[in-house]
Design a protein around this motif. Structure first.
Motif, PDB file in Angstrom:
ATOM      1  N   UNK A   1     -26.816 -54.952   8.910  1.00  0.00           N
ATOM      2  CA  UNK A   1     -28.844 -54.500   8.655  1.00  0.00           C
ATOM      3  C   UNK A   1     -28.451 -53.666   6.735  1.00  0.00           C
ATOM      4  N   UNK A   2     -28.463 -54.940   6.626  1.00  0.00           N
ATOM      5  CA  UNK A   2     -28.621 -54.089   4.485  1.00  0.00           C
ATOM      6  C   UNK A   2     -30.440 -53.547   3.653  1.00  0.00           C
ATOM      7  N   UNK A   3     -30.219 -52.645   2.926  1.00  0.00           N
ATOM      8  CA  UNK A   3     -30.929 -52.198   2.135  1.00  0.00           C
ATOM      9  C   UNK A   3     -30.652 -52.664   0.629  1.00  0.00           C
ATOM     10  N   UNK A   4     -31.329 -53.592   0.022  1.00  0.00           N
ATOM     11  CA  UNK A   4     -31.421 -54.187  -1.420  1.00  0.00           C
ATOM     12  C   UNK A   4     -31.624 -52.842  -2.117  1.00  0.00           C
ATOM     13  N   UNK A   5     -31.777 -52.890  -4.339  1.00  0.00           N
ATOM     14  CA  UNK A   5     -31.900 -51.364  -4.382  1.00  0.00           C
ATOM     15  C   UNK A   5     -33.483 -52.137  -4.780  1.00  0.00           C
TER      16      UNK A   5
ATOM     17  N   UNK B   1     -24.439 -42.612  -5.080  1.00  0.00           N
ATOM     18  CA  UNK B   1     -25.631 -42.880  -5.754  1.00  0.00           C
ATOM     19  C   UNK B   1     -26.961 -42.065  -6.273  1.00  0.00           C
ATOM     20  N   UNK B   2     -27.276 -42.151  -4.832  1.00  0.00           N
ATOM     21  CA  UNK B   2     -28.852 -42.527  -4.297  1.00  0.00           C
ATOM     22  C   UNK B   2     -29.509 -41.010  -3.899  1.00  0.00           C
TER      23      UNK B   2
ATOM     24  N   UNK C   1     -34.164 -42.891   3.705  1.00  0.00           N
ATOM     25  CA  UNK C   1     -34.776 -43.360   3.749  1.00  0.00           C
ATOM     26  C   UNK C   1     -33.884 -44.942   4.076  1.00  0.00           C
ATOM     27  N   UNK C   2     -32.779 -44.958   3.957  1.00  0.00           N
ATOM     28  CA  UNK C   2     -32.052 -46.777   3.877  1.00  0.00           C
ATOM     29  C   UNK C   2     -31.432 -46.483   5.192  1.00  0.00           C
ATOM     30  N   UNK C   3     -31.116 -44.098   5.303  1.00  0.00           N
ATOM     31  CA  UNK C   3     -30.827 -44.747   6.929  1.00  0.00           C
ATOM     32  C   UNK C   3     -31.231 -44.633   8.130  1.00  0.00           C
ATOM     33  N   UNK C   4     -32.463 -44.900   7.658  1.00  0.00           N
ATOM     34  CA  UNK C   4     -33.659 -44.741   9.200  1.00  0.00           C
ATOM     35  C   UNK C   4     -33.709 -46.056   9.196  1.00  0.00           C
ATOM     36  N   UNK C   5     -33.875 -47.268   8.034  1.00  0.00           N
ATOM     37  CA  UNK C   5     -34.554 -48.394   8.163  1.00  0.00           C
ATOM     38  C   UNK C   5     -32.729 -49.329   8.890  1.00  0.00           C
TER      39      UNK C   5
END
Length: 136
Positions: free
Chosen positions: A84-88, A14-15, A22-26
């Motif tokens: 690696x995680x990226x949170x809301x 749902x992003x 952005x999430x993919x790059x990080x």
């Protein structure tokens, strides 16, 4: 060419497009930063201009709902596969120190994951990503 390992990114479906990118790059930077052996050699064009190296194997991008992400994260942790995680919350921060503080403030079971990346043996990564679909 066949690789013994797999690099995969799992994004919450749902992003918004900018958030997915952005999430993919990080999260991919987390893989590259902790596994420098995955990087190939520098690139150069015909004029000799040098460019930075990139990962030497494909990065597969998957998507799933929040439950799929939570399950994949749990399987990665249970299997001892670093991720690696990226949170809301990281969409609201502006620097690495604030990012780390935002993650540190939330217990693992309550993380609102927007995405994650894993690198490991192919069969382990496939099991971690069970229920996810290739990003379309």
């Amino acid at each position: 060419m066949t690789f013994p390992t797999k690099i995969a990114v799992l994004l919450r479906a749902d992003l918004a497009v900018w958030q997915r990118l952005n999430v993919t790059a990080f999260v991919v930077s987390g893989i590259a930063g902790t596994a420098p052996e995955l990087l190939g050699a520098d690139y150069a064009d015909a004029d000799g201009t040098r460019y930075l190296p990139m990962l030497g194997q494909p990065v597969l991008v998957f998507e799933g709902d929040a439950d799929t992400l939570t399950a994949a994260h749990g399987r990665a942790v249970d299997r001892g596969v670093a991720c690696a995680i990226f949170t809301e919350e990281l969409f609201k921060t502006g620097n690495d120190e604030d990012n780390r503080a935002a993650v540190r403030a939330v217990p693992r079971a309550e993380l609102r994951l927007a995405g994650l990346a894993v690198h490991g043996p192919k069969n382990a990564v496939d099991k971690i990503l069970k229920g996810a679909r290739l990003h379309g």
